[in-house]
Every structure is written in structure tokens, then in C-alpha cells.
Write an enzyme that holds these catalytic residues in place. Structure first.
Site, PDB file in Angstrom:
ATOM      1  N   ASN A  15       0.823  -1.211   0.000  1.00 15.33           N
ATOM      2  CA  ASN A  15       0.000   0.000   0.000  1.00 15.33           C
ATOM      3  C   ASN A  15       0.862   1.269   0.000  1.00 15.33           C
ATOM      4  O   ASN A  15       0.538   2.245   0.654  1.00 15.33           O
ATOM      5  CB  ASN A  15      -0.974  -0.019   1.184  1.00 15.33           C
ATOM      6  N   ARG A  18       1.277   1.049  -5.903  1.00 24.71           N
ATOM      7  CA  ARG A  18       0.176   0.866  -6.847  1.00 24.71           C
ATOM      8  C   ARG A  18      -1.192   1.234  -6.292  1.00 24.71           C
ATOM      9  O   ARG A  18      -1.944   1.980  -6.926  1.00 24.71           O
ATOM     10  CB  ARG A  18       0.154  -0.568  -7.363  1.00 24.71           C
ATOM     11  N   SER A  19      -1.548   0.690  -5.126  1.00 25.20           N
ATOM     12  CA  SER A  19      -2.899   0.962  -4.619  1.00 25.20           C
ATOM     13  C   SER A  19      -3.098   2.425  -4.216  1.00 25.20           C
ATOM     14  O   SER A  19      -4.170   2.978  -4.488  1.00 25.20           O
ATOM     15  CB  SER A  19      -3.298  -0.012  -3.507  1.00 25.20           C
TER      16      SER A  19
END
Length: 166
Positions: A15, A18-19
Site C-alpha cells: 500500500n 500501486r494501490s
């Protein structure tokens, strides 16, 4: 009584790349379309590697160049409550999808998908992890995420529109 917001959760491993990038991109698209009060956006990791940390500096830098502010986001691990609270949980790759499928109660499995399923022009099964790479990897993540978030916005808008308004 105000209807509950439609909730989208983006998931990668830690986290921090990308997220949160998907979180920031989709949150801006939601706001730009006047849907901020109807759609809740969040992100989490399958692993608790960076709790409370901001997104990777490189992710923030590349996102900022395209007009996305990730600075207020903080890493967290996905929680059991997310499976019930979220309407859609989008993994960045097959490995993280498998991890959340293992943790998700059967009744909520239908909520689990890959973000790239919503891509309109790119043909990639996953959003690759740019963490150990160079600048082009972060740009490619943004290319995929922006494309997928366009398709995702269409999907979410269809979910929240009253049936009689189409």
C-alpha cells in the site's frame, strides 16, 4: 435518509505504490465528476509492511506530474471489516488477488476483482509493481491506472445511478 456511499478499495502488497496511486487517481476522477458524496475511495495492502507511511516518494512525484496528490494517503493493511464494508475490492495483480480471496468470507467473494479488468485501451492482466524499478515503471503504472479508472468510473456510475434515470 442519505444513501450509503458506494465504496471502492484498491489493494496491492504494501500500500505504498500501486494501490495509493489508484486511490489518488480514482478519487480525483470521482471528485471531478461531482460524485465525491456518493463514492468512497480507499486503499490497503495485503501485508503490513508500511503501516501509517505515506506513498513511496516516486509514486507521489510521478502522480503529482499528472495532477494527482497522494500526500495525504497513509498505508494500512486490509482488515476483515473491509470485505463487508466495501462494494468493490480491486487487486493490482494475481498474487494479491489470491491473498484477499483466501481471507475473504464466501459471501463477499463477488466483490473481488483485478483493477485491470476495467481497462479500456490497455491489455494487461495486472498492474506491475514498480517498487524495484526505475521511472518508466511508475509512468506505466499511471498509464494503466488512469485507463482502468476511466472504465471503473463508468462501472461505478452505473451502480449508483437510480434505475429510472437512464
Amino acid at each position: 435518509m442519505k444513501p450509503q456511499a458506494y465504496s471502492v478499495l484498491f489493494v496491492c502488497m504494501g500500500n505504498i505504490c500501486r494501490s495509493p496511486t489508484a486511490h489518488g487517481v480514482f478519487q480525483k476522477k470521482v471528485a471531478d465528476h461531482g460524485l465525491a458524496d456518493q463514492v468512497r475511495v480507499d486503499s490497503a495492502g495485503t501485508h503490513n509492511y508500511h503501516p501509517g507511511s505515506p506513498p513511496d516518494d516516486r509514486s507521489q512525484e510521478h502522480a503529482a506530474r499528472r495532477g494527482y496528490d497522494l500526500s495525504g494517503l497513509r498505508a494500512r493493511q486490509i482488515q476483515d471489516a473491509d470485505f463487508e464494508a466495501c462494494d468493490l475490492i480491486l487487486a493490482m495483480d494475481w498474487d494479491n488477488l489470491a491473498l484477499i480471496q483466501d481471507e475473504c468470507p464466501p459471501v463477499h467473494q463477488r466483490k473481488l476483482r483485478r483493477l485491470t479488468e476495467f481497462c479500456l485501451t490497455h491489455d494487461s492482466p495486472v498492474v506491475p509493481d514498480p517498487y524495484y524499478g526505475a521511472a518508466p515503471g511508475f509512468e506505466y503504472v499511471l498509464d494503466l491506472v488512469e485507463d482502468a479508472c476511466k472504465g471503473l468510473l463508468r462501472h461505478v456510475t452505473a451502480q449508483i445511478e437510480p434505475k429510472g434515470s437512464r
